[in-house]
Design a protein around this motif. Structure first.
Motif, PDB file in Angstrom:
ATOM      1  N   VAL A 281     -10.268 -11.028   4.030  1.00 51.67           N
ATOM      2  CA  VAL A 281     -10.724 -11.228   5.330  1.00 51.67           C
ATOM      3  C   VAL A 281     -12.666 -12.170   5.366  1.00 51.67           C
ATOM      4  O   VAL A 281     -12.521 -13.406   5.765  1.00 51.67           O
ATOM      5  CB  VAL A 281     -11.808  -9.680   5.572  1.00 51.67           C
ATOM      6  N   ALA A 282     -13.134 -11.886   3.534  1.00 46.42           N
ATOM      7  CA  ALA A 282     -14.094 -12.676   3.599  1.00 46.42           C
ATOM      8  C   ALA A 282     -13.923 -14.765   3.271  1.00 46.42           C
ATOM      9  O   ALA A 282     -14.953 -15.318   3.591  1.00 46.42           O
ATOM     10  CB  ALA A 282     -14.854 -11.907   2.166  1.00 46.42           C
ATOM     11  N   GLY A 283     -13.017 -14.154   2.559  1.00 45.89           N
ATOM     12  CA  GLY A 283     -12.602 -16.024   3.267  1.00 45.89           C
ATOM     13  C   GLY A 283     -12.285 -16.633   4.050  1.00 45.89           C
ATOM     14  O   GLY A 283     -12.488 -17.904   4.639  1.00 45.89           O
ATOM     15  N   ARG A 284     -11.820 -15.517   5.078  1.00 42.97           N
ATOM     16  CA  ARG A 284     -11.031 -15.921   6.635  1.00 42.97           C
ATOM     17  C   ARG A 284     -12.577 -16.343   7.492  1.00 42.97           C
ATOM     18  O   ARG A 284     -12.584 -17.662   7.689  1.00 42.97           O
ATOM     19  CB  ARG A 284      -9.958 -15.307   6.966  1.00 42.97           C
ATOM     20  N   ILE A 285     -13.565 -15.784   7.366  1.00 42.03           N
ATOM     21  CA  ILE A 285     -14.837 -16.111   8.204  1.00 42.03           C
ATOM     22  C   ILE A 285     -15.529 -16.789   7.163  1.00 42.03           C
ATOM     23  O   ILE A 285     -16.282 -17.778   8.161  1.00 42.03           O
ATOM     24  CB  ILE A 285     -15.541 -14.457   7.557  1.00 42.03           C
ATOM     25  N   ALA A 286     -15.565 -17.365   5.498  1.00 39.74           N
ATOM     26  CA  ALA A 286     -16.514 -18.324   5.054  1.00 39.74           C
ATOM     27  C   ALA A 286     -15.896 -19.167   5.262  1.00 39.74           C
ATOM     28  O   ALA A 286     -16.608 -20.404   5.605  1.00 39.74           O
ATOM     29  CB  ALA A 286     -15.941 -18.008   3.606  1.00 39.74           C
ATOM     30  N   SER A 287     -14.731 -19.603   5.526  1.00 44.76           N
ATOM     31  CA  SER A 287     -14.173 -21.178   5.577  1.00 44.76           C
ATOM     32  C   SER A 287     -14.088 -21.333   7.507  1.00 44.76           C
ATOM     33  O   SER A 287     -14.019 -22.771   7.616  1.00 44.76           O
ATOM     34  CB  SER A 287     -11.998 -20.854   4.844  1.00 44.76           C
ATOM     35  N   ALA A 288     -13.604 -20.494   7.895  1.00 48.81           N
ATOM     36  CA  ALA A 288     -14.073 -21.087   9.614  1.00 48.81           C
ATOM     37  C   ALA A 288     -15.023 -20.921   9.777  1.00 48.81           C
ATOM     38  O   ALA A 288     -14.929 -22.043  11.148  1.00 48.81           O
ATOM     39  CB  ALA A 288     -12.874 -19.543  10.084  1.00 48.81           C
ATOM     40  N   THR A 289     -15.962 -20.124   9.839  1.00 48.13           N
ATOM     41  CA  THR A 289     -17.542 -20.421  10.127  1.00 48.13           C
ATOM     42  C   THR A 289     -18.385 -21.077   9.833  1.00 48.13           C
ATOM     43  O   THR A 289     -19.282 -21.611  10.650  1.00 48.13           O
ATOM     44  CB  THR A 289     -17.937 -19.129  10.927  1.00 48.13           C
ATOM     45  N   ALA A 290     -18.288 -21.116   8.263  1.00 50.87           N
ATOM     46  CA  ALA A 290     -19.526 -21.672   7.297  1.00 50.87           C
ATOM     47  C   ALA A 290     -20.445 -20.721   7.380  1.00 50.87           C
ATOM     48  O   ALA A 290     -21.605 -20.703   6.650  1.00 50.87           O
ATOM     49  CB  ALA A 290     -20.446 -23.292   8.391  1.00 50.87           C
ATOM     50  N   ALA A 291     -20.058 -19.777   7.744  1.00 54.55           N
ATOM     51  CA  ALA A 291     -21.493 -18.446   7.518  1.00 54.55           C
ATOM     52  C   ALA A 291     -21.792 -18.363   5.911  1.00 54.55           C
ATOM     53  O   ALA A 291     -20.254 -18.167   4.905  1.00 54.55           O
ATOM     54  CB  ALA A 291     -20.833 -17.349   8.362  1.00 54.55           C
ATOM     55  N   SER A 292     -22.389 -17.719   5.812  1.00 55.70           N
ATOM     56  CA  SER A 292     -22.818 -17.218   4.105  1.00 55.70           C
ATOM     57  C   SER A 292     -22.117 -16.053   3.828  1.00 55.70           C
ATOM     58  O   SER A 292     -22.313 -14.869   3.997  1.00 55.70           O
ATOM     59  CB  SER A 292     -24.200 -17.366   4.044  1.00 55.70           C
ATOM     60  N   VAL A 293     -21.614 -15.622   2.937  1.00 58.67           N
ATOM     61  CA  VAL A 293     -20.537 -14.482   3.165  1.00 58.67           C
ATOM     62  C   VAL A 293     -20.435 -13.421   1.312  1.00 58.67           C
ATOM     63  O   VAL A 293     -20.546 -14.846   0.643  1.00 58.67           O
ATOM     64  CB  VAL A 293     -18.999 -14.806   3.755  1.00 58.67           C
ATOM     65  N   VAL A 294     -20.850 -12.454   1.746  1.00 55.25           N
ATOM     66  CA  VAL A 294     -20.786 -11.812   0.511  1.00 55.25           C
ATOM     67  C   VAL A 294     -19.875 -10.761   0.557  1.00 55.25           C
ATOM     68  O   VAL A 294     -19.020 -10.089   1.640  1.00 55.25           O
ATOM     69  CB  VAL A 294     -21.745 -10.554   0.222  1.00 55.25           C
ATOM     70  N   ALA A 295     -18.696 -10.816  -0.124  1.00 59.54           N
ATOM     71  CA  ALA A 295     -17.940  -9.906  -0.522  1.00 59.54           C
ATOM     72  C   ALA A 295     -17.933  -8.835  -1.322  1.00 59.54           C
ATOM     73  O   ALA A 295     -18.413  -8.706  -2.846  1.00 59.54           O
ATOM     74  CB  ALA A 295     -16.371 -10.349  -1.040  1.00 59.54           C
TER      75      ALA A 295
END
Length: 199
Positions: free
Chosen positions: A48-62
């Motif tokens: 889920v974290a990877g999908r969000i980071a790659s699709a939105t360019a948001a800064s993601v912490v898992a």
């Protein structure tokens, strides 16, 4: 132990993406903005974290309490060259107040089955106590603290856990929950609750 055997051992200790993961990721990707800071709690493999980071360019912490999950999430992000910070920790507790614009969580939600119970990491990834809601309730007790003023939570829940009971528990903590999307499967209905602070 060979790298392949080590990888197989890690996968049996880490929850791998399934229908619930995809549903949560789909909703989050449609809702998160590229400028958002996002926390994916209980990240498992990091899907889920990877999908969000790659699709939105948001800064993601898992984050995950399982050290095997943290390792796999890091490895998967590195392999796919996805920028992802991975932290080992219990739900939202390691994080500072008012840090995240969005928090996602695919929690352990199955009610305990004593006949099938195992004492391992996969059991912790799947089982949410007697009602299936113990981890969810612990999460809801603290999540508002880490949200920015307009922050949002996307929480995956199941009819096996009693979706209405989860929404009621959230309401008792001044959190408003509405269904963002749901899908039916042979033995359960899955829903992603969109949760915000009541102002």
């Amino acid at each position: 132990m060979s790298d392949l055997a080590d990888q197989r051992g890690m996968e049996t200790a880490v929850y791998q993406p399934a229908e619930d993961s995809k549903l949560l990721a789909d909703v989050a990707v449609e809702s998160v903005d590229g400028s958002d800071r996002v926390l994916d709690v209980g990240t498992g493999s990091g899907y889920v974290a990877g999908r969000i980071a790659s699709a939105t360019a948001a800064s993601v912490v898992a984050s995950d309490v399982n050290p095997h999950a943290c390792r796999q999430a890091r490895d998967n992000a590195r392999e796919e060259t996805i920028p992802l910070d991975v932290v080992r920790g219990d739900c939202t507790r390691p994080f500072d107040a008012e840090t995240f614009d969005a928090v996602t969580f695919n929690p352990p939600y199955l009610p305990r089955d004593e006949a099938a119970e195992r004492d391992d990491w996969m059991e912790r990834a799947l089982t949410g106590g007697e009602t299936g809601r113990e981890v969810i309730e612990s999460f809801l007790d603290d999540v508002a603290r880490v949200l920015t003023s307009d922050g949002v939570v996307f929480l995956l829940v199941s009819t096996l856990t009693d979706i209405e009971a989860v929404a009621g528990y959230a309401a008792d903590r001044s959190l408003a929950a509405e269904t963002a999307r749901e899908e039916s499967f042979p033995f359960e209905r899955l829903a992603v609750l969109r949760i915000t602070e009541e102002h």
